[in-house]
Design a protein around this motif. Structure first.
Motif, PDB file in Angstrom:
ATOM      1  N   TYR A  39       0.854  -1.189   0.000  1.00  0.00           N
ATOM      2  CA  TYR A  39       0.000   0.000   0.000  1.00  0.00           C
ATOM      3  C   TYR A  39       0.890   1.238   0.000  1.00  0.00           C
ATOM      4  O   TYR A  39       1.728   1.416   0.884  1.00  0.00           O
ATOM      5  N   LYS A  40       0.685   2.109  -1.003  1.00  0.00           N
ATOM      6  CA  LYS A  40       1.502   3.328  -1.099  1.00  0.00           C
ATOM      7  C   LYS A  40       0.845   4.504  -0.378  1.00  0.00           C
ATOM      8  O   LYS A  40       1.516   5.443   0.012  1.00  0.00           O
ATOM      9  N   SER A  41      -0.477   4.446  -0.250  1.00  0.00           N
ATOM     10  CA  SER A  41      -1.222   5.505   0.436  1.00  0.00           C
ATOM     11  C   SER A  41      -2.623   4.982   0.731  1.00  0.00           C
ATOM     12  O   SER A  41      -2.923   3.817   0.456  1.00  0.00           O
ATOM     13  N   PHE A  42      -3.495   5.854   1.249  1.00  0.00           N
ATOM     14  CA  PHE A  42      -4.846   5.397   1.577  1.00  0.00           C
ATOM     15  C   PHE A  42      -5.692   5.141   0.345  1.00  0.00           C
ATOM     16  O   PHE A  42      -6.750   4.518   0.434  1.00  0.00           O
ATOM     17  N   ILE A  43      -5.264   5.580  -0.856  1.00  0.00           N
ATOM     18  CA  ILE A  43      -5.957   5.205  -2.098  1.00  0.00           C
ATOM     19  C   ILE A  43      -5.943   3.689  -2.237  1.00  0.00           C
ATOM     20  O   ILE A  43      -6.949   3.059  -2.530  1.00  0.00           O
ATOM     21  N   ASP A  44      -4.749   3.105  -2.015  1.00  0.00           N
ATOM     22  CA  ASP A  44      -4.564   1.670  -2.254  1.00  0.00           C
ATOM     23  C   ASP A  44      -5.425   0.823  -1.333  1.00  0.00           C
ATOM     24  O   ASP A  44      -6.097  -0.100  -1.776  1.00  0.00           O
ATOM     25  N   PHE A  45      -5.406   1.139  -0.028  1.00  0.00           N
ATOM     26  CA  PHE A  45      -6.195   0.259   0.847  1.00  0.00           C
ATOM     27  C   PHE A  45      -7.695   0.511   0.735  1.00  0.00           C
ATOM     28  O   PHE A  45      -8.499  -0.402   0.932  1.00  0.00           O
ATOM     29  N   TRP A  71     -14.231   1.760  -6.836  1.00  0.00           N
ATOM     30  CA  TRP A  71     -14.891   3.075  -6.768  1.00  0.00           C
ATOM     31  C   TRP A  71     -14.313   3.921  -5.632  1.00  0.00           C
ATOM     32  O   TRP A  71     -14.156   5.147  -5.779  1.00  0.00           O
ATOM     33  N   ALA A  72     -13.992   3.266  -4.506  1.00  0.00           N
ATOM     34  CA  ALA A  72     -13.481   3.995  -3.337  1.00  0.00           C
ATOM     35  C   ALA A  72     -12.100   4.576  -3.621  1.00  0.00           C
ATOM     36  O   ALA A  72     -11.800   5.702  -3.216  1.00  0.00           O
ATOM     37  N   GLY A  73     -11.252   3.797  -4.312  1.00  0.00           N
ATOM     38  CA  GLY A  73      -9.936   4.313  -4.684  1.00  0.00           C
ATOM     39  C   GLY A  73     -10.057   5.513  -5.601  1.00  0.00           C
ATOM     40  O   GLY A  73      -9.342   6.505  -5.444  1.00  0.00           O
ATOM     41  N   TYR A  74     -10.992   5.426  -6.545  1.00  0.00           N
ATOM     42  CA  TYR A  74     -11.227   6.519  -7.496  1.00  0.00           C
ATOM     43  C   TYR A  74     -11.729   7.771  -6.769  1.00  0.00           C
ATOM     44  O   TYR A  74     -11.194   8.870  -6.947  1.00  0.00           O
ATOM     45  N   PHE A  75     -12.744   7.591  -5.918  1.00  0.00           N
ATOM     46  CA  PHE A  75     -13.313   8.726  -5.186  1.00  0.00           C
ATOM     47  C   PHE A  75     -12.318   9.318  -4.190  1.00  0.00           C
ATOM     48  O   PHE A  75     -12.209  10.542  -4.065  1.00  0.00           O
ATOM     49  N   THR A  76     -11.588   8.452  -3.481  1.00  0.00           N
ATOM     50  CA  THR A  76     -10.621   8.936  -2.491  1.00  0.00           C
ATOM     51  C   THR A  76      -9.488   9.712  -3.158  1.00  0.00           C
ATOM     52  O   THR A  76      -9.133  10.819  -2.738  1.00  0.00           O
ATOM     53  N   GLY A  77      -8.901   9.099  -4.195  1.00  0.00           N
ATOM     54  CA  GLY A  77      -7.746   9.717  -4.858  1.00  0.00           C
ATOM     55  C   GLY A  77      -8.063  11.063  -5.470  1.00  0.00           C
ATOM     56  O   GLY A  77      -7.366  12.048  -5.220  1.00  0.00           O
ATOM     57  N   TRP A  78      -9.145  11.116  -6.266  1.00  0.00           N
ATOM     58  CA  TRP A  78      -9.483  12.379  -6.930  1.00  0.00           C
ATOM     59  C   TRP A  78      -9.994  13.432  -5.947  1.00  0.00           C
ATOM     60  O   TRP A  78      -9.734  14.618  -6.124  1.00  0.00           O
ATOM     61  N   THR A  79     -10.704  12.980  -4.884  1.00  0.00           N
ATOM     62  CA  THR A  79     -11.173  13.941  -3.872  1.00  0.00           C
ATOM     63  C   THR A  79      -9.987  14.536  -3.121  1.00  0.00           C
ATOM     64  O   THR A  79      -9.938  15.751  -2.889  1.00  0.00           O
ATOM     65  N   TYR A  80      -9.019  13.683  -2.764  1.00  0.00           N
ATOM     66  CA  TYR A  80      -7.847  14.185  -2.038  1.00  0.00           C
ATOM     67  C   TYR A  80      -7.029  15.117  -2.926  1.00  0.00           C
ATOM     68  O   TYR A  80      -6.528  16.153  -2.458  1.00  0.00           O
ATOM     69  N   TRP A  81      -6.924  14.768  -4.193  1.00  0.00           N
ATOM     70  CA  TRP A  81      -6.224  15.645  -5.149  1.00  0.00           C
ATOM     71  C   TRP A  81      -6.919  17.004  -5.206  1.00  0.00           C
ATOM     72  O   TRP A  81      -6.271  18.050  -5.117  1.00  0.00           O
ATOM     73  N   PHE A  82      -8.245  16.995  -5.325  1.00  0.00           N
ATOM     74  CA  PHE A  82      -9.032  18.227  -5.411  1.00  0.00           C
ATOM     75  C   PHE A  82      -8.901  19.058  -4.133  1.00  0.00           C
ATOM     76  O   PHE A  82      -8.778  20.284  -4.175  1.00  0.00           O
ATOM     77  N   CYS A  83      -8.922  18.353  -2.965  1.00  0.00           N
ATOM     78  CA  CYS A  83      -8.757  19.039  -1.673  1.00  0.00           C
ATOM     79  C   CYS A  83      -7.477  19.865  -1.649  1.00  0.00           C
ATOM     80  O   CYS A  83      -7.471  21.035  -1.256  1.00  0.00           O
ATOM     81  N   TRP A  84      -6.385  19.231  -2.051  1.00  0.00           N
ATOM     82  CA  TRP A  84      -5.084  19.904  -1.966  1.00  0.00           C
ATOM     83  C   TRP A  84      -4.905  20.965  -3.041  1.00  0.00           C
ATOM     84  O   TRP A  84      -4.196  21.952  -2.827  1.00  0.00           O
ATOM     85  N   ARG A  93       1.536  12.479  -5.932  1.00  0.00           N
ATOM     86  CA  ARG A  93       1.526  11.067  -5.518  1.00  0.00           C
ATOM     87  C   ARG A  93       0.139  10.462  -5.697  1.00  0.00           C
ATOM     88  O   ARG A  93       0.006   9.273  -6.011  1.00  0.00           O
ATOM     89  N   MET A  94      -0.913  11.261  -5.481  1.00  0.00           N
ATOM     90  CA  MET A  94      -2.268  10.770  -5.712  1.00  0.00           C
ATOM     91  C   MET A  94      -2.469  10.443  -7.194  1.00  0.00           C
ATOM     92  O   MET A  94      -3.025   9.408  -7.540  1.00  0.00           O
ATOM     93  N   LEU A  95      -2.009  11.332  -8.072  1.00  0.00           N
ATOM     94  CA  LEU A  95      -2.145  11.099  -9.515  1.00  0.00           C
ATOM     95  C   LEU A  95      -1.354   9.870  -9.948  1.00  0.00           C
ATOM     96  O   LEU A  95      -1.808   9.094 -10.803  1.00  0.00           O
ATOM     97  N   TYR A  96      -0.187   9.679  -9.336  1.00  0.00           N
ATOM     98  CA  TYR A  96       0.643   8.494  -9.630  1.00  0.00           C
ATOM     99  C   TYR A  96      -0.115   7.218  -9.253  1.00  0.00           C
ATOM    100  O   TYR A  96      -0.192   6.265 -10.045  1.00  0.00           O
ATOM    101  N   GLY A  97      -0.702   7.205  -8.049  1.00  0.00           N
ATOM    102  CA  GLY A  97      -1.462   6.041  -7.587  1.00  0.00           C
ATOM    103  C   GLY A  97      -2.704   5.798  -8.433  1.00  0.00           C
ATOM    104  O   GLY A  97      -3.021   4.652  -8.780  1.00  0.00           O
ATOM    105  N   LEU A  98      -3.404   6.871  -8.811  1.00  0.00           N
ATOM    106  CA  LEU A  98      -4.597   6.750  -9.649  1.00  0.00           C
ATOM    107  C   LEU A  98      -4.252   6.200 -11.031  1.00  0.00           C
ATOM    108  O   LEU A  98      -4.970   5.361 -11.575  1.00  0.00           O
TER     109      LEU A  98
END
Length: 463
Positions: free
Chosen positions: A79-85, A93-106, A315-320
């Motif tokens: 696991y590289k971040s919370f996207i993965d787990f 769907w959760a990885g997609y929503f988490t990753g893009w939401t966290y990207w948008f947040c930052w 890093r979020m974009l890399y994981g996505l």
């Protein structure tokens, strides 16, 4: 699975170049927001001395969220971040929503930081066009992050160190003023009894206490940043627990002690909502350069937040991209094992956002809206971390039993934290400005739901 702590020395993987020193200071920097320096005056005026309990309660809840995240990340070092787990445990769907939401947040937070840096620069250079410091800041952070991940760690180390020194300086100065019985020009004496001798610890009653939560929760945005460094930590099994376990101490020292000091020296009714109480305390202490010093601290605090945003979004974009949820170009690493395309894209978004905010007539209103949206979305990410943990306990109890870093309280504390987040959302709905942000936020999830359908179809075709 073989539990290794190092990745092969090639350019196809993120490299474990962040030392314990970097991880600890990144965690501290994430826990100390710019809101503490500039927003604490408003929170004190709303809640009075009870604001101390507000920060303690929020910090207490988020500590358990971070413990859940820590156990999950260490349960599988792939696991590289919370996207993965979240993707692994809750579904793609959760990885997609988490990753893009966290990207948008930052990106939103980064836009606010870049514009803030431009505004703080006006203190020293009033005639300088605002776009120059904004552009210079993004260019500098991009160049530093493109070098190596270690350079990001070093930059964040020194940014966090400046914040730490400023807060410790405030606490030490205030303590000295209390011990010596300092009398302010207004006639008030510095003493601990200032915390309760003016209509008690809850001067505005329960509603005033609750009002403090609405603003204080924004100050903790970024506390989960240490979870995005998991793939690049040299020894995650040692460094991540140390960083997470020290969260309560950091909150007590950097939030609780700082606020106690401010209100012991300046009675809470005398704290001006629109001014930084940090500046006011140093001015009272006879430090004429206080405004310049705190302006520098707040500027570096905003730069630290922007730096964290640039790092985490890439890093979020890399994981996505690795999961097929973002263009494959974001998966490509530079020769220095840095996701350069993700860095460039995030920085372009920061600059475009800064330009858009300059064009909005009412900047304050726009800022309130975007920062509230950001905080609500961060709570969504924290919620998915807790839901992932509950699923992990249900499906992989053997991994939990074997874990050396179990979350205290387990499932019970997960439900307590989820209830707390629901309580915060109710509080945000009570005020007009934060309520409008709550109404806008679902639009982001509509966009994600629509785009995810295209991503899912693309996956099915590729199979």
């Amino acid at each position: 699975m073989t539990r290794t702590t190092a990745t092969p020395p090639d350019d196809s993987h993120l490299q474990r170049n962040l030392s314990n020193r970097h991880i600890q200071l990144i965690a501290i920097g994430g826990a100390i927001g710019t809101g503490l320096f500039m927003g604490s005056g408003k929170t004190i005026s709303l809640a009075g001395p009870s604001i101390i309990f507000v920060y303690m309660i929020i910090g207490f809840m988020l500590f358990f969220v971070m413990r859940a995240m820590g156990e999950l990340l260490l349960s599988n070092l792939k696991y590289k971040s919370f996207i993965d787990f979240s993707a692994d445990l809750l579904g793609p769907w959760a990885g997609y929503f988490t990753g893009w939401t966290y990207w948008f947040c930052w990106v939103i937070t980064g836009i606010a930081d870049v514009v803030a840096i431009a505004a703080y620069s006006q203190f020293w250079f009033p005639d300088l066009p605002q776009w120059i410091p904004a552009l210079s800041c993004v260019a500098l952070l991009l160049s530093l992050n493109l070098v190596t991940v270690k350079m990001f760690g070093e930059t964040e180390f020194w940014f966090a160190m400046i914040k730490i020194v400023a807060i410790l300086g405030l606490v030490a100065t205030g303590l000295y003023m209390v011990i010596t019985g300092f009398v302010s020009p207004g006639g008030s004496t510095a003493q601990l009894s200032n915390l309760w001798n003016d209509t008690g610890m809850f001067p505005h009653g329960l509603m005033g206490f609750f009002a403090g939560f609405q603003i204080a929760v924004f100050a903790f945005v970024g506390i989960e940043l240490v979870g995005t460094t998991a793939a690049e930590a040299k020894n995650p099994e040692r460094t991540l627990p140390r960083a997470i376990n020290s969260i309560p101490v950091r909150i007590i020292v950097f939030y609780v002690l700082a606020l106690i000091t401010i209100m012991a020296v300046t009675p809470w009714r005398d704290v001006v909502p629109g001014k930084s109480p940090f500046v006011e305390l140093f001015v009272l202490a006879g430090l004429p350069a206080a405004a310049s010093i705190i302006n520098f601290v707040v500027l570096t605090s905003a730069a630290s937040s922007a730096n964290s945003g640039v790092f985490s979004t890439s890093r979020m974009l890399y994981g996505l991209a690795q999961e097929g949820d973002a263009p494959k170009s974001f998966e490509k690493l530079s020769r220095r094992a840095v996701p350069a395309n993700g860095l460039l894209f995030s920085c372009v978004c920061l600059m475009l956002g800064a330009v858009l905010i300059y064009l909005v007539p009412d900047v304050v209103e726009a800022f309130t809206l975007v920062t509230t949206v950001s905080a609500v979305l961060f709570m969504f990410v924290w919620t998915l971390i807790l839901l992932s943990y509950l699923t992990y306990r249900k499906r992989r109890d053997a991994l939990h039993q074997a874990s050396k870093y179990k979350m205290p309280g387990g499932r019970v504390m997960c439900y307590v934290c989820l209830s707390f987040f629901a309580f915060i959302l109710v509080l945000l709905s009570l005020e007009a400005d934060t309520r409008s942000a709550l109404l806008v936020t679902p639009l982001w999830f509509v966009v994600l739901a629509v785009t995810y359908q295209f991503v899912r179809r693309k996956r099915q075709v590729s199979r």
